[in-house]
Design a protein around this motif. Structure first.
Motif, PDB file in Angstrom:
ATOM      1  N   GLY A   1       0.807  -1.213   0.000  1.00 18.30           N
ATOM      2  CA  GLY A   1       0.000   0.000   0.000  1.00 18.30           C
ATOM      3  C   GLY A   1       0.843   1.267   0.000  1.00 18.30           C
ATOM      4  O   GLY A   1       0.509   2.255   0.672  1.00 18.30           O
ATOM      5  N   LEU A   2       1.940   1.248  -0.747  1.00 14.45           N
ATOM      6  CA  LEU A   2       2.844   2.399  -0.776  1.00 14.45           C
ATOM      7  C   LEU A   2       2.206   3.565  -1.525  1.00 14.45           C
ATOM      8  O   LEU A   2       1.440   3.377  -2.467  1.00 14.45           O
ATOM      9  N   ARG A   3       2.573   4.774  -1.117  1.00 11.25           N
ATOM     10  CA  ARG A   3       2.094   5.980  -1.776  1.00 11.25           C
ATOM     11  C   ARG A   3       3.280   6.653  -2.463  1.00 11.25           C
ATOM     12  O   ARG A   3       4.172   7.176  -1.800  1.00 11.25           O
ATOM     13  N   THR A   4       3.255   6.616  -3.768  1.00 12.49           N
ATOM     14  CA  THR A   4       4.318   7.261  -4.524  1.00 12.49           C
ATOM     15  C   THR A   4       3.930   8.714  -4.819  1.00 12.49           C
ATOM     16  O   THR A   4       2.832   9.152  -4.493  1.00 12.49           O
ATOM     17  N   LYS A   5       4.841   9.430  -5.437  1.00 13.18           N
ATOM     18  CA  LYS A   5       4.623  10.851  -5.725  1.00 13.18           C
ATOM     19  C   LYS A   5       3.443  11.042  -6.662  1.00 13.18           C
ATOM     20  O   LYS A   5       3.231  10.256  -7.578  1.00 13.18           O
ATOM     21  N   ILE A   6       2.674  12.117  -6.424  1.00 14.39           N
ATOM     22  CA  ILE A   6       1.539  12.461  -7.269  1.00 14.39           C
ATOM     23  C   ILE A   6       1.996  13.457  -8.332  1.00 14.39           C
ATOM     24  O   ILE A   6       2.666  14.448  -8.018  1.00 14.39           O
ATOM     25  N   ASN A   7       1.647  13.205  -9.581  1.00 14.16           N
ATOM     26  CA  ASN A   7       2.047  14.138 -10.636  1.00 14.16           C
ATOM     27  C   ASN A   7       1.063  15.307 -10.741  1.00 14.16           C
ATOM     28  O   ASN A   7       0.097  15.397  -9.985  1.00 14.16           O
ATOM     29  N   THR A   8       1.296  16.195 -11.693  1.00 14.61           N
ATOM     30  CA  THR A   8       0.474  17.401 -11.817  1.00 14.61           C
ATOM     31  C   THR A   8      -0.975  17.094 -12.182  1.00 14.61           C
ATOM     32  O   THR A   8      -1.865  17.909 -11.963  1.00 14.61           O
ATOM     33  N   ALA A   9      -1.209  15.917 -12.734  1.00 14.18           N
ATOM     34  CA  ALA A   9      -2.570  15.510 -13.090  1.00 14.18           C
ATOM     35  C   ALA A   9      -3.270  14.807 -11.933  1.00 14.18           C
ATOM     36  O   ALA A   9      -4.408  14.355 -12.063  1.00 14.18           O
ATOM     37  N   GLY A  10      -2.587  14.717 -10.778  1.00 14.90           N
ATOM     38  CA  GLY A  10      -3.172  14.069  -9.614  1.00 14.90           C
ATOM     39  C   GLY A  10      -3.103  12.560  -9.655  1.00 14.90           C
ATOM     40  O   GLY A  10      -3.836  11.883  -8.912  1.00 14.90           O
TER      41      GLY A  10
ATOM     42  N   SER B   1      -0.926   8.993  -9.267  1.00 20.53           N
ATOM     43  CA  SER B   1       0.253   8.439  -8.586  1.00 20.53           C
ATOM     44  C   SER B   1       1.259   7.932  -9.608  1.00 20.53           C
ATOM     45  O   SER B   1       0.896   7.254 -10.575  1.00 20.53           O
ATOM     46  N   THR B   2       2.511   8.260  -9.390  1.00 22.91           N
ATOM     47  CA  THR B   2       3.585   7.771 -10.248  1.00 22.91           C
ATOM     48  C   THR B   2       4.200   6.523  -9.623  1.00 22.91           C
ATOM     49  O   THR B   2       3.746   6.050  -8.596  1.00 22.91           O
ATOM     50  N   TYR B   3       5.241   6.022 -10.252  1.00 27.04           N
ATOM     51  CA  TYR B   3       5.961   4.873  -9.700  1.00 27.04           C
ATOM     52  C   TYR B   3       7.274   5.311  -9.060  1.00 27.04           C
ATOM     53  O   TYR B   3       8.164   4.489  -8.854  1.00 27.04           O
ATOM     54  N   TYR B   4       7.374   6.601  -8.724  1.00 31.52           N
ATOM     55  CA  TYR B   4       8.621   7.139  -8.197  1.00 31.52           C
ATOM     56  C   TYR B   4       8.404   7.902  -6.888  1.00 31.52           C
ATOM     57  O   TYR B   4       7.330   8.415  -6.620  1.00 31.52           O
ATOM     58  N   GLU B   5       9.452   7.933  -6.112  1.00 32.07           N
ATOM     59  CA  GLU B   5       9.580   8.744  -4.901  1.00 32.07           C
ATOM     60  C   GLU B   5       8.613   8.362  -3.784  1.00 32.07           C
ATOM     61  O   GLU B   5       7.442   8.744  -3.789  1.00 32.07           O
ATOM     62  N   ILE B   6       9.117   7.612  -2.839  1.00 33.71           N
ATOM     63  CA  ILE B   6       8.376   7.344  -1.614  1.00 33.71           C
ATOM     64  C   ILE B   6       9.103   8.006  -0.450  1.00 33.71           C
ATOM     65  O   ILE B   6      10.299   8.270  -0.520  1.00 33.71           O
ATOM     66  N   ARG B   7       8.370   8.298   0.607  1.00 33.38           N
ATOM     67  CA  ARG B   7       8.929   8.986   1.760  1.00 33.38           C
ATOM     68  C   ARG B   7       9.277   7.975   2.856  1.00 33.38           C
ATOM     69  O   ARG B   7       9.223   6.769   2.667  1.00 33.38           O
TER      70      ARG B   7
END
Length: 211
Positions: free
Chosen positions: A135-144, A146-152
């Protein structure tokens, strides 16, 4: 997943160039014929062995170098490593991606950077299997989307929970939030920190030890 596989194949092809296979290594004014002899000269505890076993010399490898060596192993050896970590060989790509994430976290800690601001790099694609399973949350792009990059940090801890208990981290959180934050303002500041680390709800952090 395709990106992770390409990275793995590239590392496997380059295994012959790994430092443990290097020859004629220059160190401290002398040249050593191979990696073992170089280690005997550089590390006193290894020099006590006439023929140091591999399990001794491998301790000098950095996390990234050790990982690159792992990627060059034949399937039967790699399978044993993954099983020892509680996974099956079918999870190979998730395992590889997990270790890549850990390497980035380790480097952040080793360079004394603020771990609460940790992000995986925008070059590291997060495996879709990890995203779905944990249930990872990756970065949201400008279109809202979720991408497959950047987790915190929070999601990185979820990745770590595949291999290690997070009960100590859960206890640390509870100690700070419920015992040391004595005012609404302090708790409000903690919530903002939680948001920076990946989840704003304190209830999510309370569940870390259950992962």
């Amino acid at each position: 997943m395709l990106d992770a596989l390409c990275f793995a194949l590239a590392d496997a092809k380059n295994i012959s160039g790994h430092k443990i296979f290097q020859t004629n290594i220059y160190f401290n004014g002398a040249t050593y014929s191979n990696f073992i002899e170089h280690c005997r000269a550089k590390y006193p505890y290894i020099s006590t062995y006439d023929h140091p076993p591999f399990w001794v010399t491998i301790k000098v490898l950095e996390f990234g170098s050790l990982f690159s060596l792992l990627l060059g192993f034949e399937r039967d050896i790699f399978e044993k490593v993954i099983e020892d970590m509680g996974m099956k060989y079918i999870d190979k790509q998730k395992f590889i991606n997990s270790v890549r994430i850990f390497i980035e976290l380790r480097n952040t800690c080793a360079h004394f950077q603020l771990v609460n601001r940790f992000r995986t790099s925008n070059r590291l694609r997060i495996d879709s299997g990890l995203i779905n399973d944990l249930g990872l949350r990756t970065k949201i792009n400008t279109a809202g989307i979720s991408t497959y990059y950047e987790i915190r940090l929070y999601d990185t801890l979820l990745v770590l929970s595949q291999f290690e208990s997070l009960k100590d981290i859960e206890k640390l959180f509870k100690d700070f939030y419920f015992r040391r934050c004595n005012s609404k303002r302090e708790k409000s500041l903690m919530v903002k920190m939680f948001e920076r680390m990946g989840r704003g709800k304190h209830s999510d952090w309370c569940k870390l030890g259950m992962k």
